[in-house]
Design a protein around this motif. Structure first.
Motif, mmCIF file in Angstrom:
data_model
loop_
_atom_site.group_PDB
_atom_site.id
_atom_site.type_symbol
_atom_site.label_atom_id
_atom_site.label_comp_id
_atom_site.label_asym_id
_atom_site.label_seq_id
_atom_site.Cartn_x
_atom_site.Cartn_y
_atom_site.Cartn_z
ATOM 1 N N UNK A 63 -0.819 0.720 -4.185
ATOM 2 C CA UNK A 63 -0.526 0.930 -2.769
ATOM 3 C C UNK A 63 -1.039 2.288 -2.303
ATOM 4 N N UNK A 64 -0.843 3.324 -3.118
ATOM 5 C CA UNK A 64 -1.344 4.658 -2.782
ATOM 6 C C UNK A 64 -2.861 4.626 -2.612
ATOM 7 N N UNK B 201 -3.475 -3.915 -2.686
ATOM 8 C CA UNK B 201 -2.388 -3.234 -1.977
ATOM 9 C C UNK B 201 -1.077 -3.236 -2.764
ATOM 10 N N UNK B 202 -1.085 -3.681 -4.025
ATOM 11 C CA UNK B 202 0.130 -3.663 -4.822
ATOM 12 C C UNK B 202 1.066 -4.822 -4.567
ATOM 13 N N UNK C 76 5.686 2.982 2.735
ATOM 14 C CA UNK C 76 6.391 4.224 3.052
ATOM 15 C C UNK C 76 6.467 5.095 1.807
ATOM 16 N N UNK C 77 6.772 4.469 0.681
ATOM 17 C CA UNK C 77 6.821 5.201 -0.587
ATOM 18 C C UNK C 77 5.445 5.762 -0.937
ATOM 19 N N UNK C 78 4.386 4.971 -0.726
ATOM 20 C CA UNK C 78 3.033 5.437 -1.006
ATOM 21 C C UNK C 78 2.696 6.660 -0.151
ATOM 22 N N UNK D 67 -8.272 10.063 2.802
ATOM 23 C CA UNK D 67 -7.725 11.301 2.249
ATOM 24 C C UNK D 67 -6.638 10.985 1.244
ATOM 25 N N UNK D 68 -6.480 11.870 0.267
ATOM 26 C CA UNK D 68 -5.412 11.753 -0.709
ATOM 27 C C UNK D 68 -4.308 12.776 -0.447
ATOM 28 N N UNK D 69 -4.424 13.520 0.625
ATOM 29 C CA UNK D 69 -3.452 14.570 0.923
ATOM 30 C C UNK D 69 -2.899 14.394 2.336
#
Length: 281
Positions: free
Chosen positions: A35-36, A219-220, A64-66, A45-47
């Motif tokens: 998901x992340x 997407x998990x 939301x958690x991701x 972006x990863x940030x």
């Protein structure tokens, strides 16, 4: 405004939250990582440190958690109290003590929307077409995006007559008993899996809700839970990409990312930027 449980009992709405409560039993670190990665690919972006992230129709809470894992300050809400419960449980398992806010509410409720403010990223994946008023919902989420910030949505692709036929299937599912629902899921699995070996579709239908899944999808997600969500997902509306482009262009948005389902069944995914000066974070 009619509440979710009342509509579910009347057969006018699928029990999305009940399906998500079953799905979160499968959530683990590999699914979260998938998901992340999905968010990273679409947002570029990863940030997300210091950025605000609103999850409209949070469902299981996985994304939301991701976003939380990427450093965002997250707020989630959903119309279905069982979806809210699923998201709360996910937060308690994977982000205890965090400032991630979770509430119950509808994107079509003016009091809910007016209390939210503006966000750096407004995310609503596979939700707005299930509200019962797609374009009012798109209008509402667009109004929650700050200047220079992002709107990340996905909406079912309009396939013309095939979409209208699926709408009838979904309506029938929600107004039927358990046996007919199982039959509709089985028939839909066979239809959707007609280009893959039959045994794969049969195995998907026969898996019980507590059987281990083979692994995360894109997407998990889970193939089994996605199938039930697809067959039962009602209300159900669709849109062509050009309709979405025109609607949001007229409201000051420019397209930054697009992933289509190539004209087939599924969701088209969009990331729009609200033009104008960047909002302070």
């Amino acid at each position: 405004m009619v509440d979710s449980p009342t509509e579910i009992r009347a057969g006018d709405r699928f029990a999305f939250g009940s399906n998500w409560l079953r799905f979160i039993e499968l959530v683990d670190e590999p699914r979260i990582a998938t998901a992340v990665d999905s968010l990273v690919t679409s947002l570029g972006t990863r940030d997300l440190s210091g950025r605000t992230f609103l999850d409209v129709g949070c469902g299981s809470g996985l994304f939301s958690l991701a976003a939380h894992r990427l450093g965002a300050r997250v707020r989630s809400f959903d119309f279905d109290p069982e979806s809210v419960a699923a998201t709360v449980e996910l937060r308690e398992r994977f982000a205890p003590g965090s400032d991630w806010t979770i509430t119950e509410g509808s994107i079509l409720d003016e009091r809910t929307v007016s209390a939210l403010g503006r966000f750096d990223i407004v995310y609503s994946w596979g939700v707005l077409h299930h509200t019962g008023d797609l374009w009012a919902a798109v209008e509402a989420v667009a109004g929650l995006v700050g200047p220079g910030c992002l709107l990340y949505i996905s909406i079912y692709n309009d396939q013309g007559i095939e979409s209208r036929l699926w709408r009838r299937v979904k309506r029938r599912y929600n107004r039927s008993g358990p046996l007919m629902r199982r039959a509709l899921v089985a028939a839909s699995a066979a239809y959707l899996g007609r280009h893959v070996p039959l045994r794969r579709a049969v195995r998907l239908v026969r898996q019980g809700p507590h059987r281990p899944a083979a692994g995360p999808r894109a997407r998990g997600m889970s193939a089994r839970h996605d199938l039930v969500d697809w067959v039962g997902g009602y209300p159900f509306e669709v849109a062509k990409p050009e309709q979405v482009f025109a609607f949001l262009r007229d409201r000051g948005f420019e397209l930054r990312h697009l992933k289509t389902c190539a004209g087939g069944l599924g969701c088209n995914e969009y990331v729009f930027e609200k033009t104008g000066p960047k909002a302070s974070v």
